[in-house]
Design a protein around this motif. Structure first.
Motif, short mmCIF file in Angstrom:
data_model
loop_
_atom_site.label_atom_id
_atom_site.label_comp_id
_atom_site.label_asym_id
_atom_site.label_seq_id
_atom_site.Cartn_x
_atom_site.Cartn_y
_atom_site.Cartn_z
N GLN A 118 0.83 -1.21 0.00
CA GLN A 118 0.00 0.00 0.00
C GLN A 118 0.87 1.26 0.00
O GLN A 118 0.59 2.22 -0.71
N ALA A 122 1.23 4.10 -2.84
CA ALA A 122 0.97 5.51 -2.51
C ALA A 122 2.10 6.40 -3.00
O ALA A 122 1.86 7.49 -3.54
N LEU A 134 -2.48 12.04 -4.54
CA LEU A 134 -2.53 11.04 -3.48
C LEU A 134 -3.75 11.26 -2.59
O LEU A 134 -4.42 10.30 -2.20
N LEU A 139 -6.29 4.99 -2.17
CA LEU A 139 -5.25 4.58 -1.23
C LEU A 139 -5.21 5.48 0.00
O LEU A 139 -4.79 5.07 1.07
N SER A 140 -5.64 6.73 -0.18
CA SER A 140 -5.54 7.69 0.93
C SER A 140 -6.41 7.31 2.11
O SER A 140 -6.25 7.87 3.19
N VAL A 145 -1.12 5.26 4.89
CA VAL A 145 -1.01 6.27 3.85
C VAL A 145 -1.43 7.63 4.42
O VAL A 145 -0.83 8.66 4.09
#
Length: 153
Positions: A118, A122, A134, A139-140, A145
């Protein structure tokens, strides 16, 4: 001992994966200064958007590493450091290096391959589109992350 090898730049995930699968770690002192110096040289030639370092220890002079990380920051090359294990002294130095470069630091454990995946994804999103990209990426939503995002300027 003291070996440092830089592979050619690549853009494809499959090429990167194959290169990473060929890496073998042996006993010997860390080569972090060589990695940072190489990144400085490369970004002076052609813009590099992000540098990722994954490690578990430091056997080099922290002041020398800090000076190199500061130079990365001047060139707007953020250093993303992912620490395997939980040595607090190493974590403190890694965190300082990331801060000096304008990057971010995160710790993970040996069983966290998914978390590292992950984090690496990121950084790829960040390298391609910056902090804004991002923030808007799915993914945030991941907690690790989020910690990276909070550290980025």
């Amino acid at each position: 001992m003291g070996e440092f090898k830089a592979l050619p730049w690549t853009r494809g995930a499959d090429e990167i994966k194959q290169a990473l699968l060929s890496v073998r770690c042996l006993a010997g002192q860390t080569q972090i200064a060589k990695v940072l110096s190489h990144a400085l040289s490369e970004t002076r030639t052609s813009k590099v958007n992000a540098l990722v370092f994954v490690g578990d220890c430091i056997e080099e002079d922290p002041d020398l590493l800090g000076a190199l990380a500061g130079k990365l920051g001047i060139l707007n090359l953020p250093l993303f450091i992912f620490q395997e294990g939980n040595n607090p002294q190493v974590g403190n130095i890694f965190s300082q290096l990331a801060t000096l470069s304008g990057g971010a630091y995160c710790q993970f454990d040996q069983g966290s391959a998914k978390q590292l995946g992950q984090l690496l994804a990121a950084v790829a999103v960040y390298a391609a589109g910056g902090k804004t990209a991002l923030k808007s990426n799915l993914l945030s939503m991941d907690a690790s992350v989020q910690r990276l995002l909070q550290q980025l300027k």
